[in-house]
Design a protein around this motif. Structure first.
Motif, PDB file in Angstrom:
ATOM      1  N   ARG A  60       0.969  -1.330   0.272  1.00 52.39           N
ATOM      2  CA  ARG A  60      -0.338  -0.374  -0.323  1.00 52.39           C
ATOM      3  C   ARG A  60       0.763   1.278   0.015  1.00 52.39           C
ATOM      4  N   VAL A  61       2.462   1.516  -0.076  1.00 53.38           N
ATOM      5  CA  VAL A  61       2.904   1.873  -0.011  1.00 53.38           C
ATOM      6  C   VAL A  61       3.349   2.380  -0.974  1.00 53.38           C
ATOM      7  N   HIS A  62       3.252   3.727  -1.428  1.00 55.84           N
ATOM      8  CA  HIS A  62       3.569   4.149  -3.002  1.00 55.84           C
ATOM      9  C   HIS A  62       5.771   3.138  -3.439  1.00 55.84           C
ATOM     10  N   GLU A  63       5.802   3.377  -3.863  1.00 50.56           N
ATOM     11  CA  GLU A  63       7.174   2.308  -4.582  1.00 50.56           C
ATOM     12  C   GLU A  63       8.357   3.415  -4.123  1.00 50.56           C
ATOM     13  N   GLU A  64       8.079   4.449  -4.673  1.00 53.54           N
ATOM     14  CA  GLU A  64       9.457   5.358  -3.744  1.00 53.54           C
ATOM     15  C   GLU A  64       9.691   5.694  -2.825  1.00 53.54           C
ATOM     16  N   ASP A  65       8.931   5.405  -2.047  1.00 54.14           N
ATOM     17  CA  ASP A  65       8.693   5.604  -0.298  1.00 54.14           C
ATOM     18  C   ASP A  65       9.213   4.410   0.145  1.00 54.14           C
ATOM     19  N   ARG A  66       8.704   2.933  -0.029  1.00 54.03           N
ATOM     20  CA  ARG A  66       9.464   1.606   0.076  1.00 54.03           C
ATOM     21  C   ARG A  66      11.034   1.578  -0.133  1.00 54.03           C
ATOM     22  N   GLN A  67      11.106   2.376  -1.113  1.00 50.55           N
ATOM     23  CA  GLN A  67      13.247   2.515  -1.516  1.00 50.55           C
ATOM     24  C   GLN A  67      12.896   3.128  -0.532  1.00 50.55           C
ATOM     25  N   SER A  68      12.840   3.469  -0.243  1.00 51.90           N
ATOM     26  CA  SER A  68      13.840   4.864   0.622  1.00 51.90           C
ATOM     27  C   SER A  68      14.018   4.594   2.082  1.00 51.90           C
ATOM     28  N   LEU A  69      12.871   3.307   2.844  1.00 53.27           N
ATOM     29  CA  LEU A  69      12.731   3.312   3.669  1.00 53.27           C
ATOM     30  C   LEU A  69      14.203   1.844   3.548  1.00 53.27           C
ATOM     31  N   THR A  70      13.665   1.497   2.375  1.00 56.94           N
ATOM     32  CA  THR A  70      14.955   0.035   2.503  1.00 56.94           C
ATOM     33  C   THR A  70      15.905   0.616   2.026  1.00 56.94           C
ATOM     34  N   GLU A  71      16.576   1.545   1.957  1.00 57.56           N
ATOM     35  CA  GLU A  71      17.772   2.485   1.656  1.00 57.56           C
ATOM     36  C   GLU A  71      18.548   2.989   3.160  1.00 57.56           C
ATOM     37  N   ALA A  72      17.479   3.603   3.840  1.00 57.21           N
ATOM     38  CA  ALA A  72      17.400   3.781   5.741  1.00 57.21           C
ATOM     39  C   ALA A  72      17.981   2.349   6.911  1.00 57.21           C
ATOM     40  N   LEU A  73      17.895   1.336   5.964  1.00 60.95           N
ATOM     41  CA  LEU A  73      17.776   0.490   6.905  1.00 60.95           C
ATOM     42  C   LEU A  73      18.709  -0.169   7.311  1.00 60.95           C
ATOM     43  N   PRO A  74      19.867  -0.234   6.440  1.00 59.81           N
ATOM     44  CA  PRO A  74      21.452  -0.003   6.975  1.00 59.81           C
ATOM     45  C   PRO A  74      21.555   0.024   8.060  1.00 59.81           C
ATOM     46  N   VAL A  75      21.531   1.263   8.273  1.00 57.72           N
ATOM     47  CA  VAL A  75      22.432   2.365   9.137  1.00 57.72           C
ATOM     48  C   VAL A  75      20.748   1.888  10.010  1.00 57.72           C
ATOM     49  N   LEU A  76      19.815   1.579  10.393  1.00 59.63           N
ATOM     50  CA  LEU A  76      19.397   0.896  11.708  1.00 59.63           C
ATOM     51  C   LEU A  76      19.118  -0.577  11.957  1.00 59.63           C
ATOM     52  N   ARG A  77      19.901  -1.412  11.654  1.00 60.23           N
ATOM     53  CA  ARG A  77      19.860  -2.491  11.803  1.00 60.23           C
ATOM     54  C   ARG A  77      21.897  -2.186  12.397  1.00 60.23           C
ATOM     55  N   ASP A  78      22.613  -1.594  12.218  1.00 68.05           N
ATOM     56  CA  ASP A  78      23.888  -1.834  12.273  1.00 68.05           C
ATOM     57  C   ASP A  78      24.000   0.253  12.391  1.00 68.05           C
ATOM     58  N   PRO A  79      23.719   0.945  13.964  1.00 67.26           N
ATOM     59  CA  PRO A  79      24.018   1.883  13.765  1.00 67.26           C
ATOM     60  C   PRO A  79      25.276   2.039  14.597  1.00 67.26           C
ATOM     61  N   ALA A  80      26.251   0.943  14.938  1.00 62.40           N
ATOM     62  CA  ALA A  80      27.434   1.584  15.379  1.00 62.40           C
ATOM     63  C   ALA A  80      28.420   1.698  14.179  1.00 62.40           C
ATOM     64  N   SER A  81      28.371   0.897  13.056  1.00 61.51           N
ATOM     65  CA  SER A  81      29.173   1.955  12.194  1.00 61.51           C
ATOM     66  C   SER A  81      29.230   2.921  11.506  1.00 61.51           C
ATOM     67  N   GLU A  82      28.351   3.927  11.556  1.00 63.63           N
ATOM     68  CA  GLU A  82      27.673   5.103  11.432  1.00 63.63           C
ATOM     69  C   GLU A  82      27.588   5.552  12.330  1.00 63.63           C
ATOM     70  N   GLU A  83      28.499   7.620  11.717  1.00 63.36           N
ATOM     71  CA  GLU A  83      28.850   8.143  12.678  1.00 63.36           C
ATOM     72  C   GLU A  83      27.280   8.751  13.378  1.00 63.36           C
ATOM     73  N   ARG A  84      27.119   9.848  14.137  1.00 58.44           N
ATOM     74  CA  ARG A  84      26.238  10.538  14.708  1.00 58.44           C
ATOM     75  C   ARG A  84      25.035  11.029  13.494  1.00 58.44           C
ATOM     76  N   ARG A  85      25.974  11.717  12.913  1.00 56.30           N
ATOM     77  CA  ARG A  85      25.903  12.352  11.669  1.00 56.30           C
ATOM     78  C   ARG A  85      24.488  11.540  10.722  1.00 56.30           C
TER      79      ARG A  85
END
Length: 121
Positions: A60-85
């Motif tokens: 039900r979520v628009h394809e472009e929004d689903r893509q943006s959500l998917t692209e955010a997952l690596p940071v959410l799943r492993d926040p320690a690998s990313e800087e606070r910014r």
């Protein structure tokens, strides 16, 4: 970061316990590895990752929004690998995308806003 949120600190911290001619600084430049993330923050990132992953599969979520959500997952799943910014940028992106999705994304928006408040102090 210190100040109003004693549970999460990023930056230099200096403690002197007596003595003379003390020289030394402990540099805390941000998280390094899973141990550096406070358990509360790590748990919220994990919960947000699960909610976002489910939302990214919702047809039900628009394809472009689903893509943006998917692209955010690596940071959410492993926040320690990313800087606070990187956390902040990802959370801001999620807040915008989830707000535009509406009611179905309310849990993700709530978690993103809670995390933003915690890391922004």
């Amino acid at each position: 970061m210190s100040g109003n949120n004693p549970r999460f600190h990023v930056g230099d911290q200096v403690t002197i316990h007596g003595g003379h001619h003390n020289v030394g600084v402990q540099h805390n430049n941000g998280p390094v590895g899973d141990q550096a993330l406070p358990p509360e923050i790590a748990a919220m990132f994990a919960q947000l990752a699960a909610v976002v992953a489910e939302l990214a599969r919702d047809s039900r979520v628009h394809e472009e929004d689903r893509q943006s959500l998917t692209e955010a997952l690596p940071v959410l799943r492993d926040p320690a690998s990313e800087e606070r910014r990187g956390w902040r940028n990802t959370l801001l992106l999620l807040a915008g995308v989830t707000q535009s999705i509406g009611e179905a994304a309310a849990p993700a928006l709530g978690l993103a806003n809670q995390l933003l408040a915690l890391i922004s102090g």
